[in-house]
Design an enzyme around this catalytic site. Structure first.
Site, mmCIF file in Angstrom:
data_model
loop_
_atom_site.group_PDB
_atom_site.id
_atom_site.type_symbol
_atom_site.label_atom_id
_atom_site.label_comp_id
_atom_site.label_asym_id
_atom_site.label_seq_id
_atom_site.Cartn_x
_atom_site.Cartn_y
_atom_site.Cartn_z
ATOM 1 N N ARG A 10 -9.815 5.940 5.137
ATOM 2 C CA ARG A 10 -11.135 6.576 4.981
ATOM 3 C C ARG A 10 -11.136 7.478 3.750
ATOM 4 N NH1 ARG A 10 -11.479 11.819 9.072
ATOM 5 N NH2 ARG A 10 -9.244 12.181 9.178
ATOM 6 N N GLY A 44 0.820 -1.212 0.000
ATOM 7 C CA GLY A 44 0.000 0.000 0.000
ATOM 8 C C GLY A 44 0.852 1.260 0.000
ATOM 9 N N HIS A 79 -6.445 8.895 18.295
ATOM 10 C CA HIS A 79 -6.081 9.440 16.975
ATOM 11 C C HIS A 79 -7.394 9.758 16.250
ATOM 12 C CE1 HIS A 79 -4.052 10.176 13.250
ATOM 13 N NE2 HIS A 79 -4.611 9.154 12.653
ATOM 14 N N GLY A 115 -3.061 1.240 11.062
ATOM 15 C CA GLY A 115 -4.361 1.135 10.393
ATOM 16 C C GLY A 115 -5.472 1.684 11.273
ATOM 17 N N ASP A 154 0.416 12.841 14.830
ATOM 18 C CA ASP A 154 -0.250 14.008 15.417
ATOM 19 C C ASP A 154 0.769 14.873 16.159
ATOM 20 O OD1 ASP A 154 -2.791 12.876 14.578
ATOM 21 O OD2 ASP A 154 -2.427 11.408 16.151
HETATM 22 P P1 NAD Z 1 -3.584 1.733 1.120
HETATM 23 O O1 NAD Z 1 -4.975 1.422 0.706
HETATM 24 O O2 NAD Z 1 -2.699 2.478 0.189
HETATM 25 O O3 NAD Z 1 -2.823 0.402 1.506
HETATM 26 C C1 NAD Z 1 -3.377 -0.520 2.387
HETATM 27 C C2 NAD Z 1 -2.828 -1.870 1.985
HETATM 28 O O4 NAD Z 1 -3.261 -2.798 2.971
HETATM 29 C C3 NAD Z 1 -3.333 -2.370 0.636
HETATM 30 O O5 NAD Z 1 -2.236 -2.754 -0.160
HETATM 31 C C4 NAD Z 1 -4.224 -3.548 0.985
HETATM 32 O O6 NAD Z 1 -4.198 -4.589 0.007
HETATM 33 C C5 NAD Z 1 -3.598 -3.999 2.292
HETATM 34 N N1 NAD Z 1 -4.482 -4.759 3.189
HETATM 35 C C6 NAD Z 1 -5.806 -4.618 3.357
HETATM 36 N N2 NAD Z 1 -6.250 -5.532 4.239
HETATM 37 C C7 NAD Z 1 -5.173 -6.222 4.650
HETATM 38 C C8 NAD Z 1 -4.974 -7.313 5.538
HETATM 39 N N3 NAD Z 1 -6.014 -7.880 6.164
HETATM 40 N N4 NAD Z 1 -3.739 -7.806 5.703
HETATM 41 C C9 NAD Z 1 -2.691 -7.267 5.030
HETATM 42 N N5 NAD Z 1 -2.806 -6.253 4.161
HETATM 43 C C10 NAD Z 1 -4.044 -5.739 3.982
HETATM 44 O O7 NAD Z 1 -3.702 2.507 2.523
HETATM 45 P P2 NAD Z 1 -2.566 3.345 3.268
HETATM 46 O O8 NAD Z 1 -2.596 4.741 2.788
HETATM 47 O O9 NAD Z 1 -1.303 2.594 3.260
HETATM 48 O O10 NAD Z 1 -3.192 3.379 4.772
HETATM 49 C C11 NAD Z 1 -3.268 2.213 5.544
HETATM 50 C C12 NAD Z 1 -3.996 2.497 6.851
HETATM 51 O O11 NAD Z 1 -3.257 3.431 7.644
HETATM 52 C C13 NAD Z 1 -5.398 3.111 6.690
HETATM 53 O O12 NAD Z 1 -6.287 2.502 7.616
HETATM 54 C C14 NAD Z 1 -5.186 4.571 7.061
HETATM 55 O O13 NAD Z 1 -6.360 5.188 7.504
HETATM 56 C C15 NAD Z 1 -4.164 4.428 8.160
HETATM 57 N N6 NAD Z 1 -3.399 5.620 8.524
HETATM 58 C C16 NAD Z 1 -3.156 5.847 9.847
HETATM 59 C C17 NAD Z 1 -2.421 6.948 10.249
HETATM 60 C C18 NAD Z 1 -2.141 7.218 11.707
HETATM 61 O O14 NAD Z 1 -1.637 8.301 12.023
HETATM 62 N N7 NAD Z 1 -2.429 6.314 12.624
HETATM 63 C C19 NAD Z 1 -1.900 7.812 9.273
HETATM 64 C C20 NAD Z 1 -2.154 7.551 7.922
HETATM 65 C C21 NAD Z 1 -2.923 6.444 7.555
HETATM 66 C C1 LMR Z 2 -4.108 10.801 9.169
HETATM 67 O O1 LMR Z 2 -4.216 11.331 10.270
HETATM 68 O O2 LMR Z 2 -3.563 11.384 8.201
HETATM 69 C C2 LMR Z 2 -4.609 9.410 8.963
HETATM 70 O O3 LMR Z 2 -5.183 8.892 10.129
HETATM 71 C C3 LMR Z 2 -5.505 9.297 7.780
HETATM 72 C C4 LMR Z 2 -6.859 9.867 8.069
HETATM 73 O O4 LMR Z 2 -7.833 9.174 7.784
HETATM 74 O O5 LMR Z 2 -6.961 10.993 8.540
#
Ligand code: NAD
Ligand code: LMR
Length: 341
Positions: free
Chosen positions: A109, A31, A204, A147, A176
């Site tokens: 999201r 991802g 978060h 995630g 954050d």
């Molecule tokens: P993305 O869609 O680009 O990549 C997610 C990847 O996870 C995809 O390749 C998908 O195939 C894979 N995936 C889905 N279900 C899976 C599973 N059960 N096991 C293994 N792989 C799986 O998304 P992204 O931009 O990389 O974001 C990933 C997550 O991180 C999202 O939930 C996003 O909201 C979260 N996020 C959190 C923060 C934070 O501060 N905590 C910041 C940014 C994003």
């Molecule tokens: C962020 O804070 O950038 C991530 O948690 C992605 C989101 O859904 O806001």
């Protein structure tokens, strides 16, 4: 399905005495966050320039072809510290003997959603992954959940891994914190490196509280440089809603900054925070009256591979009200996933 690739170090690492190789697992490795995260781990930014790693990368079946491409590129980067790469859709292979796990894989999201709206889609992922961690990971494993909604997903993983101590499960609020540091740095006209001890309380989510009361800019208290009107108004709002602002602007959720924050979080846990307070969400042991078990962001110091919650800071009425607000939201999320715990 599993793809194995053994890499031989080709670049010089001669100025470092190498440590024993560790296994590092990353989920959602194909991802957007994975694409930024893997190169930072592989280059030694997280675990140190003398720490060889075997990368154990998890995807879902539809992501395996993209993962194959990511592994080709990792190999083509010829990182001296990468001593092997495994790509798999089986968490029992990905987490086997892992010392560090980045739980990223899950759906992001869209701009019309709150992060908590993802719990129905993403929560169940962390049941199976928690069980697999319990079954096969190193007993010393350090887990960071990225995630979303990351606090509650960490709670789910932790609850499904009863043989691993709860303090080994964390969720990421470092992004954050970094956003808060970025705002203060911009407004004070200094580089981010001048800002210390700025941390996040809570979830978060939009309710999070970036606490400026102990933070300093070049040794000067932030509260002497900026007034409450700004700190509790535009500053707080900008940090709390930054995720949505990025989704609106980029058309995709934050990825490079999220990966960078995940590196900072695991780096400090692994190598220490140099006495500074940093933000980590972890299962409460009752600190500051937060109900036991809720995965809540606290001020923490990291030392010798351990997270120590700074549990004796004074709270004012505003900080207490923000903590209470976050407890309320996290209790609601916990109730919503009770059948997954
Ligand atoms: P993305 O869609 O680009 O990549 C997610 C990847 O996870 C995809 O390749 C998908 O195939 C894979 N995936 C889905 N279900 C899976 C599973 N059960 N096991 C293994 N792989 C799986 O998304 P992204 O931009 O990389 O974001 C990933 C997550 O991180 C999202 O939930 C996003 O909201 C979260 N996020 C959190 C923060 C934070 O501060 N905590 C910041 C940014 C994003
Ligand atoms: C962020 O804070 O950038 C991530 O948690 C992605 C989101 O859904 O806001």
């Amino acid at each position: 399905m599993s793809i194995e690739s053994t890499k031989i170090a080709v670049n010089s690492t001669d100025s470092y005495e190498m440590k024993k190789t560790i296994r590092v697992a990353v989920t959602g490795a194909a991802g957007n966050i994975g694409y930024a995260l893997l190169w930072r781990i592989a280059s030694g930014d997280c675990f140190g320039k003398n720490q060889p790693v075997i990368l154990q990368l998890l995807e879902i079946p539809v992501g395996m072809q993209r993962l194959d491409g990511v592994i080709m590129e990792l190999n083509d980067s010829a990182f001296p510290l990468v001593h092997g790469i495994v790509g798999t859709d089986d968490p029992h292979i990905a987490f086997k003997e892992a010392e560090a796990i980045f739980l990223v894989g899950s759906r992001p999201r869209t701009k019309d959603m709150d992060r908590s709206d993802l719990v129905a889609a993403n929560g169940p992922i962390f049941v199976g992954q928690g069980k697999a961690i319990d079954a096969v990971a190193s007993r010393n494993v350090k887990v960071i959940t990225v995630g979303n909604p990351c606090n509650t997903n960490a709670l789910i993983a932790c609850a499904n891994a009863p043989s691993i101590p709860t303090r080994q499960f964390t969720a990421m609020t470092r992004l954050d914190q970094n956003r808060a540091v970025g705002q203060i740095a911009e407004h004070a006209g200094v580089p981010a490196s001048k800002i210390q001890d700025l941390f996040i309380w809570g979830n978060h989510a939009n309710t999070m509280y970036p606490d400026p009361r102990f933070a300093t800019v070049d040794g000067k208290l932030v509260t002497e440089l900026f007034d409450d009107e700004w700190l509790q108004g535009p500053f707080l709002d900008t940090v709390a809603t930054r995720g949505k602002a990025i989704i609106v602007a980029r058309g995709a959720s934050s990825a490079a900054s999220a990966a960078s924050a995940a590196i900072d979080h695991m780096h400090d846990w692994w190598q220490g925070s140099n006495g500074l307070m940093v933000s980590m969400a972890l299962p409460s042991e009752g600190w500051y009256g937060v109900p036991e078990g809720l995965v809540f962001s606290f001020p923490c110091r990291c030392e010798d591979g351990n997270v120590i919650v700074v549990d004796d800071l004074p709270l004012d009425a505003f900080a207490q009200s923000k903590i209470d607000e976050n407890v309320g939201v996290l209790l609601e999320e916990r109730n919503a996933v009770s059948e997954l715990l």
